[in-house]
Design an enzyme around this catalytic site. Sequence first.
Site, short mmCIF file in Angstrom:
data_model
loop_
_atom_site.label_atom_id
_atom_site.label_comp_id
_atom_site.label_asym_id
_atom_site.label_seq_id
_atom_site.Cartn_x
_atom_site.Cartn_y
_atom_site.Cartn_z
N ASP A 1 112.12 103.57 10.19
CA ASP A 1 110.31 103.53 10.21
C ASP A 1 109.06 103.63 8.65
OD1 ASP A 1 110.27 105.33 12.99
OD2 ASP A 1 109.21 107.21 12.19
N ARG B 1 109.06 96.16 14.48
CA ARG B 1 107.75 97.01 15.06
C ARG B 1 106.87 96.29 14.43
NH1 ARG B 1 108.86 103.19 14.79
NH2 ARG B 1 109.90 103.23 15.91
#
Length: 304
Positions: A130, A181
């Site tokens: 992340d 991502r």
Amino acid sequence: MLRSTLLYLARQGWLRHWIETSSVSRRLTSRFIAGRTLEEGIRAADQLSKDRILSTLDHLGENVTSLEEAARSCDSYLAALQSIERHGLGATVSVKLTQLGLDLSEEVCLRNVSALVERARAMNSRIEVDMESSAHTDRTLWLVSELHTRFGGHVRAVIQAYLHRSEEDIRRLSAAGIAVRLCKGAYREPPALAFQLKADVDRNYVKLMKLLLEGGAYPAIASHDEAVIREGLQYVRASGIDPNSFEFQMLYGIRRDLQKKLTSDGFRVRSYVPYGDAWYPYFMRRLAERPANLLFILKNMIRG
Ligand code: FDA
């Protein structure tokens, strides 16, 4: 205004302690958090797999204050990987590097996350790293590149479309074959670093999405924005892009209808499944993204 207030409250330790230990918290959070334990996270992933939706498990937590705590986080992710393998789920895990000690020691953090990527490689899975606030961007991308080189993949970076630097980062990561991502970005960043207007962020998102669909290494399009997703689908069809060469990602409990629709249309969808006790900052960021959620939750609480 409400968004800023919610992001401010997300950083308040006293409120966090009170609310995380409160008896109403489970009712408050069940829409967005799979549960407090790994077993509940796995159960949610298993349930999603029945609808052919993949998962990425997130053991909630960020900014540990000691290396012992970072080691415990690392162990909890090793347990998650083991459980994913045991249950035969096509799942990955998502980690925050501050949870693995980034702000305390880069060396220890690299050692922790290396153990996870090594385990993911052995079971042909992946660690999704992340992206946190801009204070961590350079160090996070450096670590991901290092992991990609050491383990020959099995790791994915996250790029935030609101940052001005993101196009350059995507070009560099794609050239190195590193999976990305793409999300819009969930933190408060200054104008010097990030677009401030939603329209500008959305425009940049679409531009970067096309860049990734065209030349990225198995990118993940992480958004619930239907207009953006529609543009992505048009681009995929017009360019003859293989639907198996990328995936959509959405957060647990958000736009479940769209997650199912994309899956039934033959696209891969992965749901980001958070579980654990330290749910407060994650939960508050979801409220800040859509303050109407506050009303939705309060209504459900009153209904009981
Ligand atoms: P946008 O905020 O424009 O919302 C579009 C529509 O989606 C809304 O109108 C609403 O219908 C729906 N929606 C969006 N958010 C909602 C919510 N909370 N509740 C209900 N409906 C909602 N960020 C980051 O900084 N670092 C990271 O590593 C990640 N990782 C990540 C993984 C995955 C799988 C996703 C989907 C998102 C992230 N994010 C993130 C969060 C991301 O940056 C962003 O804040 C949210 O996804 C919201 O942006 P949207 O693209 O959904 O669009």
